[in-house]
Design a protein around this motif. Structure first.
Motif, short mmCIF file in Angstrom:
data_model
loop_
_atom_site.label_atom_id
_atom_site.label_comp_id
_atom_site.label_asym_id
_atom_site.label_seq_id
_atom_site.Cartn_x
_atom_site.Cartn_y
_atom_site.Cartn_z
N ASP A 146 0.96 -1.32 0.03
CA ASP A 146 0.04 -0.13 -0.02
C ASP A 146 0.80 1.28 0.06
OD1 ASP A 146 -2.20 -1.60 0.01
OD2 ASP A 146 -2.82 -1.09 1.99
N ALA A 147 1.97 1.22 0.82
CA ALA A 147 2.86 2.30 0.85
C ALA A 147 3.50 2.54 -0.31
CB ALA A 147 3.90 2.41 1.84
N ALA A 148 3.76 1.43 -1.20
CA ALA A 148 4.71 1.60 -2.40
C ALA A 148 3.63 2.15 -3.49
CB ALA A 148 4.91 0.21 -2.83
N LEU A 149 2.36 1.69 -3.46
CA LEU A 149 1.30 2.36 -4.44
C LEU A 149 1.28 3.64 -4.19
CD1 LEU A 149 -0.80 2.25 -6.68
CD2 LEU A 149 -2.54 1.64 -4.85
N ALA A 150 1.08 4.27 -2.64
CA ALA A 150 1.08 5.43 -2.46
C ALA A 150 2.11 6.63 -2.84
CB ALA A 150 0.71 5.68 -1.05
N ARG A 151 3.38 5.89 -3.13
CA ARG A 151 4.65 6.37 -3.21
C ARG A 151 4.49 6.68 -4.72
NH1 ARG A 151 9.08 6.65 -5.99
NH2 ARG A 151 10.91 7.76 -5.09
#
Length: 211
Positions: A146-151
C-alpha cells in the motif's frame, strides 16, 4: 561503512531474500557504476536489448554504454524519427532478449509497483521479452505494498507529470487527485508479485536513482 550504508546493506539483504521467494533473481550494488557492471555481466553478447521510459536507465548512461559496447542489438526508442516509429519500437520490445526497467516503487517484501500512461512498459514487464532486469534505487523502497502504491501515485507520478509538462491537476499543485484527466499518465497500475517463469531480475542500488 557509514550508518546509511549499513542500513542499506541490511535492508537490501532482507529484500533479496523476499524477492527470491517470489522467484526473482536479486542483487545489491552500492553504486550505479557497480549496477552497470552487473547488468553487462548478466547480458550475453549478441542479445537484443531495449527499455521503456525509465529515467533511471538514462541517468546511469546505459543507452550509450550498451551502444558503445558494440556486441548488442540495441533497440533505442529515443532515436526514432516520429511517433509511428516509436509505436513500432514498442511492439518490437516484446521480441527483445532483454528489457531494462526501473520501478515507481517497491515494497520491502518485494512487490514491484509501476504506473504507466501508455501501458507499453507494464505490458513488456508482464509478457514478451525473455528477460526483464529492474534497476531500483533504494530511495524507491516503501514498507508495504500500500505504501509503495502511495509512493508511485503521490511522488513519482506528479514529478513525471512535471517532467512531461502535461495538463493534469498534479502538475498544478504536486498532489495526486486520482484524476481522470485527458492527459493523465496514470492509466495502468501494475503490481508484480511473483515471476512465474523466473523472467525477472532485480538489482537494488544504494544510491538515489530516478523519482
Amino acid at each position: 561503512m557509514t550508518p546509511k550504508e549499513i542500513r542499506n546493506q541490511r535492508l537490501a539483504e532482507r529484500m533479496i531474500k523476499n524477492l527470491k521467494r517470489r522467484n526473482m533473481e536479486a542483487f545489491y550494488c552500492k553504486t550505479a557504476k557497480e549496477a552497470t557492471d552487473k547488468i553487462l555481466e548478466m547480458i550475453p553478447n549478441g542479445s537484443s536489448i531495449t527499455w521503456g521510459g525509465s529515467l533511471t536507465i538514462r541517468e546511469m548512461g546505459l543507452p550509450d554504454i550498451l551502444r558503445q559496447k558494440g556486441t548488442y542489438e540495441v533497440l533505442d526508442r529515443d532515436l526514432v524519427k516520429d511517433n509511428e516509429e516509436k509505436v513500432k519500437m514498442y511492439v518490437r520490445a516484446f521480441t527483445a532478449d532483454v528489457y531494462l526497467s526501473s520501478a515507481n516503487a517497491i515494497s520491502e517484501d518485494g512487490v514491484i509497483v509501476n504506473i504507466d500512461g501508455n501501458g507499453n512498459r507494464v505490458a513488456a514487464i508482464t509478457w514478451g521479452p525473455q528477460k526483464v532486469i529492474f534497476v531500483i534505487g533504494l530511495n524507491k523502497v516503501a514498507q508495504t505494498t500500500d505504501a509503495a502504491l502511495a509512493r508511485a501515485r503521490g511522488t513519482a507520478s506528479p514529478i513525471n507529470a512535471a517532467r512531461f509538462d502535461i495538463n493534469t491537476p498534479c502538475h498544478t499543485d504536486g498532489i495526486c487527485h486520482n484524476c481522470n484527466s485527458a492527459e493523465s499518465i496514470c492509466n495502468y497500475v501494475h503490481f508484480l508479485r511473483n515471476s512465474p517463469r523466473g523472467r525477472h531480475s532485480v538489482i537494488l542500488v544504494g544510491e538515489d536513482l530516478g523519482y
